[in-house]
Design a protein around this motif. Structure first.
Motif, short mmCIF file in Angstrom:
data_model
loop_
_atom_site.label_atom_id
_atom_site.label_comp_id
_atom_site.label_asym_id
_atom_site.label_seq_id
_atom_site.Cartn_x
_atom_site.Cartn_y
_atom_site.Cartn_z
N ILE A 1 0.87 -1.18 0.00
CA ILE A 1 0.00 0.00 0.00
C ILE A 1 0.90 1.23 0.00
O ILE A 1 1.76 1.40 0.87
N ARG A 2 0.69 2.10 -0.98
CA ARG A 2 1.60 3.24 -1.22
C ARG A 2 1.28 4.48 -0.38
O ARG A 2 2.19 5.21 0.02
N ASP A 3 0.00 4.76 -0.17
CA ASP A 3 -0.38 6.00 0.50
C ASP A 3 -1.84 5.89 0.95
O ASP A 3 -2.50 4.88 0.66
N PRO A 4 -2.35 6.89 1.67
CA PRO A 4 -3.74 6.82 2.16
C PRO A 4 -4.78 6.66 1.05
O PRO A 4 -5.79 5.96 1.24
N LYS A 5 -4.57 7.25 -0.09
CA LYS A 5 -5.51 7.11 -1.20
C LYS A 5 -5.56 5.66 -1.69
O LYS A 5 -6.63 5.11 -1.93
N HIS A 6 -4.39 5.03 -1.80
CA HIS A 6 -4.31 3.63 -2.20
C HIS A 6 -5.00 2.75 -1.16
O HIS A 6 -5.73 1.81 -1.49
N PHE A 7 -4.76 3.04 0.12
CA PHE A 7 -5.42 2.29 1.20
C PHE A 7 -6.95 2.37 1.04
O PHE A 7 -7.64 1.35 1.08
N ALA A 8 -7.47 3.58 0.84
CA ALA A 8 -8.91 3.77 0.69
C ALA A 8 -9.44 3.01 -0.53
O ALA A 8 -10.51 2.40 -0.46
N ASN A 9 -8.71 3.04 -1.63
CA ASN A 9 -9.14 2.31 -2.82
C ASN A 9 -9.19 0.80 -2.56
O ASN A 9 -10.09 0.11 -3.04
N CYS A 10 -8.22 0.29 -1.81
CA CYS A 10 -8.21 -1.14 -1.49
C CYS A 10 -9.39 -1.51 -0.59
O CYS A 10 -10.03 -2.55 -0.79
N VAL A 11 -9.69 -0.67 0.38
CA VAL A 11 -10.85 -0.92 1.25
C VAL A 11 -12.12 -0.97 0.42
O VAL A 11 -12.94 -1.88 0.56
N ARG A 12 -12.29 0.00 -0.47
CA ARG A 12 -13.49 0.03 -1.31
C ARG A 12 -13.56 -1.19 -2.22
O ARG A 12 -14.63 -1.77 -2.42
N TYR A 13 -12.42 -1.61 -2.76
CA TYR A 13 -12.39 -2.80 -3.64
C TYR A 13 -12.86 -4.03 -2.86
O TYR A 13 -13.70 -4.80 -3.34
N ILE A 14 -12.32 -4.22 -1.67
CA ILE A 14 -12.70 -5.37 -0.85
C ILE A 14 -14.18 -5.31 -0.51
O ILE A 14 -14.91 -6.30 -0.60
N ARG A 15 -14.65 -4.15 -0.14
CA ARG A 15 -16.06 -3.95 0.23
C ARG A 15 -16.99 -4.24 -0.94
O ARG A 15 -18.05 -4.84 -0.77
N ARG A 16 -16.61 -3.85 -2.13
CA ARG A 16 -17.48 -4.01 -3.30
C ARG A 16 -17.34 -5.36 -3.99
O ARG A 16 -18.22 -5.74 -4.77
N ASN A 17 -16.27 -6.08 -3.75
CA ASN A 17 -15.98 -7.31 -4.48
C ASN A 17 -17.12 -8.32 -4.47
O ASN A 17 -17.45 -8.88 -5.51
N PRO A 18 -17.77 -8.57 -3.34
CA PRO A 18 -18.83 -9.59 -3.34
C PRO A 18 -20.23 -9.07 -3.66
O PRO A 18 -21.22 -9.77 -3.44
N ARG A 19 -20.36 -7.89 -4.18
CA ARG A 19 -21.69 -7.27 -4.32
C ARG A 19 -22.66 -8.05 -5.19
O ARG A 19 -23.87 -7.90 -5.05
N GLN A 20 -22.17 -8.92 -6.08
CA GLN A 20 -23.07 -9.71 -6.92
C GLN A 20 -23.45 -11.04 -6.27
O GLN A 20 -24.27 -11.78 -6.80
N LEU A 21 -22.87 -11.34 -5.12
CA LEU A 21 -23.13 -12.61 -4.43
C LEU A 21 -24.31 -12.46 -3.46
O LEU A 21 -24.57 -11.37 -2.94
N PRO A 22 -25.00 -13.56 -3.17
CA PRO A 22 -26.05 -13.52 -2.15
C PRO A 22 -25.45 -13.12 -0.80
O PRO A 22 -24.31 -13.48 -0.48
N ARG A 23 -26.17 -12.38 -0.01
CA ARG A 23 -25.70 -11.83 1.25
C ARG A 23 -25.09 -12.88 2.19
O ARG A 23 -24.12 -12.63 2.87
N ASN A 24 -25.65 -14.05 2.24
CA ASN A 24 -25.17 -15.07 3.19
C ASN A 24 -24.04 -15.93 2.63
O ASN A 24 -23.64 -16.91 3.24
N SER A 25 -23.48 -15.57 1.46
CA SER A 25 -22.43 -16.40 0.86
C SER A 25 -21.04 -15.82 1.05
O SER A 25 -20.07 -16.37 0.52
N PHE A 26 -20.90 -14.74 1.80
CA PHE A 26 -19.59 -14.16 2.05
C PHE A 26 -19.56 -13.53 3.43
O PHE A 26 -20.60 -13.27 4.04
N THR A 27 -18.35 -13.30 3.93
CA THR A 27 -18.17 -12.63 5.21
C THR A 27 -17.23 -11.45 4.99
O THR A 27 -16.11 -11.62 4.50
N LEU A 28 -17.68 -10.26 5.36
CA LEU A 28 -16.90 -9.03 5.25
C LEU A 28 -16.60 -8.52 6.65
O LEU A 28 -17.50 -8.48 7.50
#
Length: 101
Positions: A60-87
């Motif tokens: 992770i290079r800087d705070p902006k990169h950190f924020a982008n990684c958090v958003r990526y992780i948060r959004r990654n399972p959005r097409q999956l059923p709610r009970n099929s992943f743990t965030l």
């Protein structure tokens, strides 16, 4: 989360049916942590060899990169059923806006 603050500082992770993403600060060699996580999961769930060899890591290079990684992780399972992943997110990650700034 067993060794949170001792061996690593997790910021955000998501576990999905066929892969996972972890944003963490290792406090010991990353190779050792990855091996322990894979081994523990395999033994606890008696699934045998299920992991690919190796892993992909990114510095992770800087705070902006950190924020982008958090958003990526948060959004990654959005097409999956709610009970099929743990965030999970740390308090720091929860403060990251859903929108790019």
């Amino acid at each position: 989360m067993k060794f949170q603050g001792e061996k690593y500082l997790h910021e955000s992770w998501v576990i999905m049916p066929n892969h996972l993403h972890i944003l963490t600060k290792p406090l010991e060699p990353l190779e050792k942590l990855i091996h322990a996580w894979k081994s523990t999961f395999s033994h606890n769930f008696d699934r045998g060899r299920i992991w690919q060899k190796g892993y992909r890591d990114t510095l992770i290079r800087d705070p902006k990169h950190f924020a982008n990684c958090v958003r990526y992780i948060r959004r990654n399972p959005r097409q999956l059923p709610r009970n099929s992943f743990t965030l999970w997110e740390s308090d720091r990650a929860k403060k990251v806006s859903a929108y790019k700034v």
